[in-house]
Design an enzyme around this catalytic site. Structure first.
Site, PDB file in Angstrom:
ATOM      1  N   TYR A   1      -6.640   6.234   4.802  1.00 25.55           N
ATOM      2  CA  TYR A   1      -6.838   5.067   3.963  1.00 25.55           C
ATOM      3  C   TYR A   1      -5.865   3.910   3.950  1.00 25.55           C
ATOM      4  CZ  TYR A   1      -5.703   2.831  -0.261  1.00 25.55           C
ATOM      5  OH  TYR A   1      -5.728   1.620  -1.321  1.00 25.55           O
TER       6      TYR A   1
ATOM      7  N   GLY B   1      10.466   6.722  -6.177  1.00 24.78           N
ATOM      8  CA  GLY B   1      10.251   8.370  -5.789  1.00 24.78           C
ATOM      9  C   GLY B   1       9.519   8.385  -4.310  1.00 24.78           C
TER      10      GLY B   1
ATOM     11  N   CYS C   1     -18.478   0.499 -19.192  1.00 24.35           N
ATOM     12  CA  CYS C   1     -19.899   0.655 -18.373  1.00 24.35           C
ATOM     13  C   CYS C   1     -20.412  -0.861 -18.731  1.00 24.35           C
ATOM     14  CB  CYS C   1     -20.736   1.679 -18.606  1.00 24.35           C
ATOM     15  SG  CYS C   1     -19.904   3.038 -18.266  1.00 24.35           S
TER      16      CYS C   1
ATOM     17  N   GLU D   1       0.975  -1.292  -0.129  1.00 21.97           N
ATOM     18  CA  GLU D   1      -0.117   0.292   0.150  1.00 21.97           C
ATOM     19  C   GLU D   1       0.905   1.223  -0.043  1.00 21.97           C
ATOM     20  OE1 GLU D   1      -2.889   0.334  -0.330  1.00 21.97           O
ATOM     21  OE2 GLU D   1      -3.889  -1.585  -0.520  1.00 21.97           O
TER      22      GLU D   1
ATOM     23  N   CYS E   1     -14.105   1.213 -14.191  1.00 20.02           N
ATOM     24  CA  CYS E   1     -14.521   2.514 -13.919  1.00 20.02           C
ATOM     25  C   CYS E   1     -13.640   3.488 -14.187  1.00 20.02           C
ATOM     26  CB  CYS E   1     -15.218   2.552 -12.913  1.00 20.02           C
ATOM     27  SG  CYS E   1     -16.450   4.147 -12.775  1.00 20.02           S
TER      28      CYS E   1
ATOM     29  N   ASP F   1      -9.631   5.971  -2.151  1.00 18.94           N
ATOM     30  CA  ASP F   1      -8.503   6.429  -2.918  1.00 18.94           C
ATOM     31  C   ASP F   1      -9.030   7.087  -4.219  1.00 18.94           C
ATOM     32  OD1 ASP F   1      -9.134   4.160  -4.384  1.00 18.94           O
ATOM     33  OD2 ASP F   1      -7.065   3.431  -4.339  1.00 18.94           O
TER      34      ASP F   1
END
Length: 356
Positions: free
Chosen positions: A108, A69, A205, A25, A198, A126
């Site tokens: 989160y 980074g 869709c 994560e 999505c 997120d």
């Protein structure tokens, strides 16, 4: 269950180990999945648990992270691991508040670890989840607005709490993906739906498992959600860097604590005016370097937040004493052991000093 049959096979989805899920994560913050996969796999080979992470030398951590980074992330990873070792007996905490209290972990990430590793009904929000919820419920307003953001957290919390109350028959193959539980499946489904179906542009869709419930789809307004605010204007910046050689050594310096890319290595460089007509001369003067036989190595272009940076690179020979602020002489054969900033990694290769 849509997620069980459509989820991408990602290495962090093959485990319920909270350490591995936490590392993934943190790596995935502002970084694409395809970029993270090899880093994650190498990290788990080198540092398989909080104990090895807590004890790792800083230069080893930076080298493992080199290219990802946002290096504050890796330093906070180690700080958090050290707390887990000293305050939690090297066992990753299971409580949401204890996870949230660790350095570098926000709402989160704490929710992701709590729900995925421990199947707790904790929401996650997120960019992918925002997009799914914005379209599903036609949530108006900029998600960066505090009041609007809370709407997304409330909706995500409502969904994951509802999932925790539904009793489903577990699938039988015993994989972590299928035994994780309803809360894990719900949260990961939202993220996966946003990442693969999505999408921001050209959403699929027709393949969406919740299209019949989607307000934006039923009102033909999918392209209008989420209602993102205007991006900050970009700013151009221009730097000049020198690859200065002396025998089998090259001049490099380590970035100080408290700045972007702190503790990483780079070639001596300085910012120059955008319209500077003689950038190499101006840069050498500002760095206090006396150099000759200056030859161009090209320009490296990169971005940091809203800045669009051009790094003009030159090879040169030292013609006199080098001021301490410009760097220190380092044997060429030691360069590959050091972690360089992304732009200067490219410069290493251009100068023929790094891996091909």
């Amino acid at each position: 269950m849509w997620f069980a049959s459509h989820a991408r096979d990602l290495p962090w989805r093959r485990t319920l180990d909270p350490y591995a899920i936490w590392v993934s994560e943190i790596m995935l913050q502002q970084t694409q999945v395809k970029t993270v996969i090899p880093y994650f796999e190498r990290w788990l080979r080198e540092l398989p648990d909080v104990t090895t992470l807590a004890a790792a030398p800083a230069n080893r951590l930076h080298k493992l992270w080199e290219g990802l980074g946002y290096y504050t992330r890796v330093r906070n990873l180690q700080k958090a691991a050290q707390i887990v070792v000293t305050q939690h007996d090297a066992r990753f905490p299971t409580g949401f508040d204890a996870i949230l209290a660790l350095p570098g972990i926000g709402r989160y990430t704490a929710g992701a670890v709590s729900s995925i590793a421990f199947n707790q009904p904790r929401p996650i929000v997120d960019g992918n989840v925002v997009r799914v919820l914005a379209r599903l419920f036609a949530v108006r307003g900029d998600p960066k607005d505090k009041t609007v953001a809370e709407q997304f957290w409330w909706r995500a919390a409502t969904l994951v709490e509802a999932a925790s109350r539904i009793k489903l028959v577990p699938l039988a193959d015993g994989s972590p993906l299928q035994l994780a539980g309803n809360c894990s499946a719900l949260n990961q489904s939202l993220m996966e739906l946003g990442a693969t179906v999505c999408t921001p542009v050209n959403p699929r869709c027709g393949e969406c498992p919740v299209r019949s419930l989607c307000t934006a789809q039923s009102t033909n307004q999918v392209a209008h959600f989420p209602q993102l605010g205007k991006r900050a204007a970009t700013t151009r910046r221009r730097f000049v860097a020198f690859v200065v050689r002396r025998a089998r050594k090259v001049l490099i310096r380590q970035r100080p604590v408290g700045v972007v890319n702190a503790q990483l290595w780079e070639f001596p460089n300085v910012e120059v005016a955008l319209k500077e007509a003689a950038p190499a001369v101006a840069a050498a003067r500002d760095l206090g370097l006396k150099v000759d036989d200056i030859r161009p190595l090209g320009t490296v272009r990169h971005s940091i937040t809203r800045y669009r940076i051009s790094l003009e690179c030159f090879r040169a020979e030292a013609a006199g004493r080098v001021p301490r602020a410009a760097g220190s002489w380092t044997p060429v054969n030691q360069l590959t052991d050091l972690a360089f900033t992304a732009a200067h990694q490219k410069l290493l290769k251009r100068a023929g000093l790094g891996p091909a």
